[in-house]
Write a protein that holds these residues in place. Sequence first.
Motif, PDB file in Angstrom:
ATOM      1  N   TYR A  35      17.631  42.137  51.500  1.00 50.83           N
ATOM      2  CA  TYR A  35      18.116  42.447  50.172  1.00 50.83           C
ATOM      3  C   TYR A  35      19.070  43.466  50.329  1.00 50.83           C
ATOM      4  O   TYR A  35      19.774  43.835  49.439  1.00 50.83           O
ATOM      5  N   GLN A  38      23.216  43.009  49.307  1.00 50.62           N
ATOM      6  CA  GLN A  38      23.387  42.989  47.922  1.00 50.62           C
ATOM      7  C   GLN A  38      23.750  44.061  47.180  1.00 50.62           C
ATOM      8  O   GLN A  38      23.453  45.254  47.523  1.00 50.62           O
ATOM      9  N   ALA A  41      24.216  45.878  41.155  1.00 50.89           N
ATOM     10  CA  ALA A  41      24.007  44.898  39.985  1.00 50.89           C
ATOM     11  C   ALA A  41      23.313  43.811  40.387  1.00 50.89           C
ATOM     12  O   ALA A  41      22.307  43.300  39.717  1.00 50.89           O
ATOM     13  N   SER A  42      23.711  43.032  41.690  1.00 47.45           N
ATOM     14  CA  SER A  42      22.720  42.060  42.037  1.00 47.45           C
ATOM     15  C   SER A  42      21.288  42.264  42.175  1.00 47.45           C
ATOM     16  O   SER A  42      20.729  41.347  41.892  1.00 47.45           O
ATOM     17  N   GLY A  44      19.628  44.701  40.584  1.00 47.03           N
ATOM     18  CA  GLY A  44      19.068  44.671  39.352  1.00 47.03           C
ATOM     19  C   GLY A  44      18.651  43.449  38.871  1.00 47.03           C
ATOM     20  O   GLY A  44      17.602  43.510  38.227  1.00 47.03           O
ATOM     21  N   THR A  45      19.557  42.361  38.745  1.00 44.04           N
ATOM     22  CA  THR A  45      19.364  41.305  38.458  1.00 44.04           C
ATOM     23  C   THR A  45      18.015  40.423  39.175  1.00 44.04           C
ATOM     24  O   THR A  45      17.113  40.245  38.478  1.00 44.04           O
ATOM     25  N   GLU A  46      18.041  40.648  40.559  1.00 44.42           N
ATOM     26  CA  GLU A  46      17.169  40.116  41.046  1.00 44.42           C
ATOM     27  C   GLU A  46      15.708  40.690  41.087  1.00 44.42           C
ATOM     28  O   GLU A  46      14.659  40.149  41.083  1.00 44.42           O
ATOM     29  N   ALA A  48      14.754  42.264  38.242  1.00 49.25           N
ATOM     30  CA  ALA A  48      14.320  41.714  36.929  1.00 49.25           C
ATOM     31  C   ALA A  48      13.565  40.146  36.952  1.00 49.25           C
ATOM     32  O   ALA A  48      12.641  39.953  36.415  1.00 49.25           O
ATOM     33  N   LYS A  49      14.352  39.382  37.848  1.00 43.95           N
ATOM     34  CA  LYS A  49      13.741  38.037  38.177  1.00 43.95           C
ATOM     35  C   LYS A  49      12.397  38.187  38.411  1.00 43.95           C
ATOM     36  O   LYS A  49      11.564  37.307  38.357  1.00 43.95           O
ATOM     37  N   GLU A  50      12.347  38.749  39.901  1.00 44.92           N
ATOM     38  CA  GLU A  50      11.056  38.926  40.706  1.00 44.92           C
ATOM     39  C   GLU A  50      10.044  39.424  39.847  1.00 44.92           C
ATOM     40  O   GLU A  50       9.043  39.223  39.944  1.00 44.92           O
ATOM     41  N   CYS A 110      21.043  53.149  44.448  1.00 44.36           N
ATOM     42  CA  CYS A 110      21.140  52.294  43.042  1.00 44.36           C
ATOM     43  C   CYS A 110      20.396  53.373  41.836  1.00 44.36           C
ATOM     44  O   CYS A 110      19.499  53.691  41.941  1.00 44.36           O
TER      45      CYS A 110
END
Length: 113
Positions: A35, A38, A41-42, A44-46, A48-50, A110
């Motif tokens: 990871y 990345q 922002a990417s 953070g999105t990942e 949230a998805k996980e 981050c």
Amino acid sequence: MKFRYLAVALAAASITSCAKRPDAIVPADIPMAAYTGQSCASLGTELAKEKAALHAVSKQQNDAASGDAFGVFLIGVPMSSTFGGDKEGQVAVAKGKVQAIENAMKSKGCGNK
């Protein structure tokens, strides 16, 4: 006499094969390097998805553990584990991914701005 030993052995086997609660499952070892390339922002999105995936599979695992406890109580057999309801591996991988993403985010700074 032999029947008693068989009954004890079956009871021990059924109890030990019950599904674990999600909080008792150790995260899989997922390398943070997967990871680190990345952006924040990417990541953070990942993350949230996980986390959503972890929540969903943890609910399934919790249901399996409850079903196993109920099955063992009623008929002596962990029903959910017997019929494929145990999601221990999926919970471990999801926990490992969340942990790796969080560690990658910390290493990149981050959210610390």
